[in-house]
Design an enzyme around this catalytic site. Structure first.
Site, short mmCIF file in Angstrom:
data_model
loop_
_atom_site.label_atom_id
_atom_site.label_comp_id
_atom_site.label_asym_id
_atom_site.label_seq_id
_atom_site.Cartn_x
_atom_site.Cartn_y
_atom_site.Cartn_z
N GLU A 44 103.65 41.70 102.87
CA GLU A 44 103.81 40.33 102.38
C GLU A 44 102.49 39.70 101.92
O GLU A 44 102.21 38.53 102.23
CB GLU A 44 104.47 39.48 103.47
CG GLU A 44 105.85 39.98 103.82
CD GLU A 44 106.53 39.18 104.91
OE1 GLU A 44 105.83 38.74 105.84
OE2 GLU A 44 107.74 38.97 104.83
N1 IFG Z 1 108.70 39.94 107.84
C1 IFG Z 1 107.29 39.97 108.26
C2 IFG Z 1 107.04 39.77 109.73
C3 IFG Z 1 108.00 38.78 110.38
C4 IFG Z 1 109.42 39.19 110.07
C5 IFG Z 1 110.41 38.33 110.83
C6 IFG Z 1 107.40 42.43 108.24
C7 IFG Z 1 106.71 43.74 107.99
C8 IFG Z 1 109.62 39.07 108.57
N2 IFG Z 1 106.73 41.30 107.90
O1 IFG Z 1 108.51 42.42 108.74
O2 IFG Z 1 105.70 39.30 109.90
O3 IFG Z 1 107.73 37.47 109.96
O4 IFG Z 1 111.70 38.88 110.79
#
Ligand code: IFG
Length: 524
Positions: free
Chosen positions: A335
């Site tokens: 992200e």
């Molecule tokens: N995606 C983000 C996490 C977390 C997650 C919550 C990944 C690799 C959503 N990154 O999953 O930091 O915020 O469900």
């Protein structure tokens, strides 16, 4: 008068037995409720009984850790059985009711983590090629004994195990969970309880998500403000916290004693607000942002074109790698919505060099496949299968953590008290009913190192709340990692899981009582 007394004492005995709800004694080893399901079980129909005369023997001349493994078993059995099992390592011949731990080096089918249990009416012998296999065999012994064996006060016996042979070994070499200690901080005691849960179900990896926008959770001596400032809060504005390097090393040791490897993650270049808030010089323009207590993602990035960033990364990786015996260092990489793709690729390529210079191999979330991956890099598939396939095209292996099946921070259903739901609702059956080898076209067995179930901590702030999310899904992930797909079916598994309800109750695990399982529990 006499008859009344007899009648009353009979009723009392029945009531007593009822309130103990003793696990029924079976002599059929095939009717076990072991999770993960063992590869092969042959029942003999007799009974092995632990008595006050029983002890745990280790083969003479074996490595010191055999006695430690035997001691671990004694510590698990003695509080509830009251039998005072002792470790015998002087070569004295084991007798009736004894347990024997043996190492062999020629049972290739068992591999490094498998074991064989031979249970006769006289002796219970655990044999393995490596100590890790003995440790896994011991978890099976725990589960073959009545649930009451997990109690921390003496329970009535008998302590009976049906006779027969179990030969068992894992399907994947990497079987783990991830604990996010950044969104909400969980201290050493919580992490150790998590490790205890992983050990019971033969998992062998704990990935610790040590940094994020909301907090930096591990002491870095060369950059002290990361914790002096960056650990001061958490989601919702709580007091945050961090591990000193001594506490982190203690966790690593505690895990290693349970044959569990710690994989540390420093998430970058995104998810770095806590670090950026701690050091103005890390920010383009030299102004540090405030600490962040919300749950947005994708708004932060290290300055990928500034040399101090790579000095920072090198110091952080060096200090953590020196405390981490495991092979892997996780660089995050997810992200990074505020990092231009060309800057992201440049950054990931340079950070891979830094990690390998400190003797570690790289794991990263699936986005790192945009960079030029080192030959032994691992891509942790969580959201975009195209990224995982891109990694495979570069020769990387994949760690399977599909967010729609394995994210234990997902709500069970719309009524769940904790968790998020952006990926999916994941009830206990969905969490169990998927096969890593066939889930994604193009990702097959030879590309996969194993499975890992991430527990993100935006919505939980105590370990009891964490247990609500990881149980009862964790045993299912453990079975997916250990038991061949051909032996896995929800309809059969849910019966075994039901019996673990009593066990989890006795262990005071705060598990979600999914309506999909006919839980064997006693009234609260
Ligand atoms: N995606 C983000 C996490 C977390 C997650 C919550 C990944 C690799 C959503 N990154 O999953 O930091 O915020 O469900």
């Amino acid at each position: 008068m006499k008859h009344t007394t007899l009648l009353l004492s009979a009723i009392a005995a029945l009531l007593l037995a009822g309130c103990n709800a003793k696990t029924p004694v079976t002599t059929d080893l095939a009717k076990n409720n072991i999770i993960p399901k063992p590869v092969s079980v042959t029942a003999e129909g007799g009974s092995f009984v632990l008595t006050a005369k029983s002890d745990i023997h280790v083969m003479p001349g074996g490595p010191e850790e055999l006695a430690s493994i035997a001691g671990y078993l004694a510590d698990k059995l003695n509080p509830s059985t009251g039998l005072g099992l002792e470790v015998v390592s002087d070569g004295k011949k084991p007798g009736r009711g004894d347990i024997m731990l043996m190492l062999s080096d020629d049972d290739a089918e068992l591999g490094d983590e498998g074991y064989e249990l031979v249970i006769t009416d006289r002796l219970l012998t655990v044999t393995a090629n490596k100590p890790a296999g003995l440790f896994h065999g011991i978890q099976t012994i725990r589960q073959l004994l009545p649930h009451e064996v997990e109690a921390d006060t003496v329970q009535p016996g008998p302590w009976v195990i049906p006779t027969g042979t179990i030969r068992d070994w894992p399907s994947y070499g990497h079987r783990g969970e991830m604990q996010d200690v950044a969104r909400h901080f969980f201290g050493p005691e919580d992490v150790k309880r998590f490790i205890d849960h992983l050990a019971l179900y033969k998992m062998n990896v704990l990935h610790m998500h040590l940094s994020d926008d909301q907090g930096w959770r591990i002491e870095i001596k060369s950059w002290p403000n990361l914790t002096a400032h960056g650990a001061k809060t958490e989601v919702g504005g709580g007091e945050g916290g961090y591990f000193t390097q001594e506490e982190y090393s203690d966790i690593v040791k505690y895990a290693a004693e349970r044959y569990i490897t710690i994989i540390p993650e420093i998430d970058m270049p995104g998810h770095t607000n806590a670090a950026l808030s701690s050091y103005p010089e890390l920010n383009k323009g030299g102004k540090a942002p405030e600490l962040y207590t919300g749950i947005k993602v994708g708004f932060s990035t290290l300055d990928t074109r500034s040399e101090i960033t790579y000095k920072f990364v090198d110091d952080v990786v060096r200090e953590i790698a020196a405390l981490t015996p495991g092979k892997y260092f996780h660089i995050g990489g997810d992200e990074s919505h505020s990092t231009k793709i060309e800057d992201y690729i440049y950054f990931v390529n340079r950070v891979q060099e830094i990690v390998t210079s400190h003797g570690k191999s790289v794991i990263g979330w699936d986005e790192i496949a945009h960079a030029t991956l080192k030959p032994d890099a691992i891509v942790q598939y969580w959201a975009r299968s195209a990224n995982a396939l891109k990694g495979i095209s570069q020769g990387a292996k994949v760690l399977m953590s599909p967010c729609t099946y394995a994210y234990t921070d997902m709500k069970y259903d719309s009524t769940s008290i904790f968790g998020l739901s952006w990926a999916a609702y994941i009830e206990v059956d969905r969490a169990y009913s998927w096969d890593p080898d066939t889930l994604v076209p193009g990702i097959s067995r030879e590309n996969i190192i194993g499975v890992e179930a991430p527990l993100w901590a935006e919505t939980i702030s105590t370990f009891r709340e964490a247990e609500y999310l990881i149980f009862p899904r964790l045993p299912g992930y453990a079975e997916i990692g250990w038991t061949p797909a051909a032996l896995r079916s929800w309809d059969e598994y849910r019966e075994r899981l039901a019996s673990h309800g009593r066990r989890m109750q006795i262990m005071d695990i705060n598990f979600y009582r999914s309506p999909l399982v006919d839980w064997e529990t006693t009234e609260e």
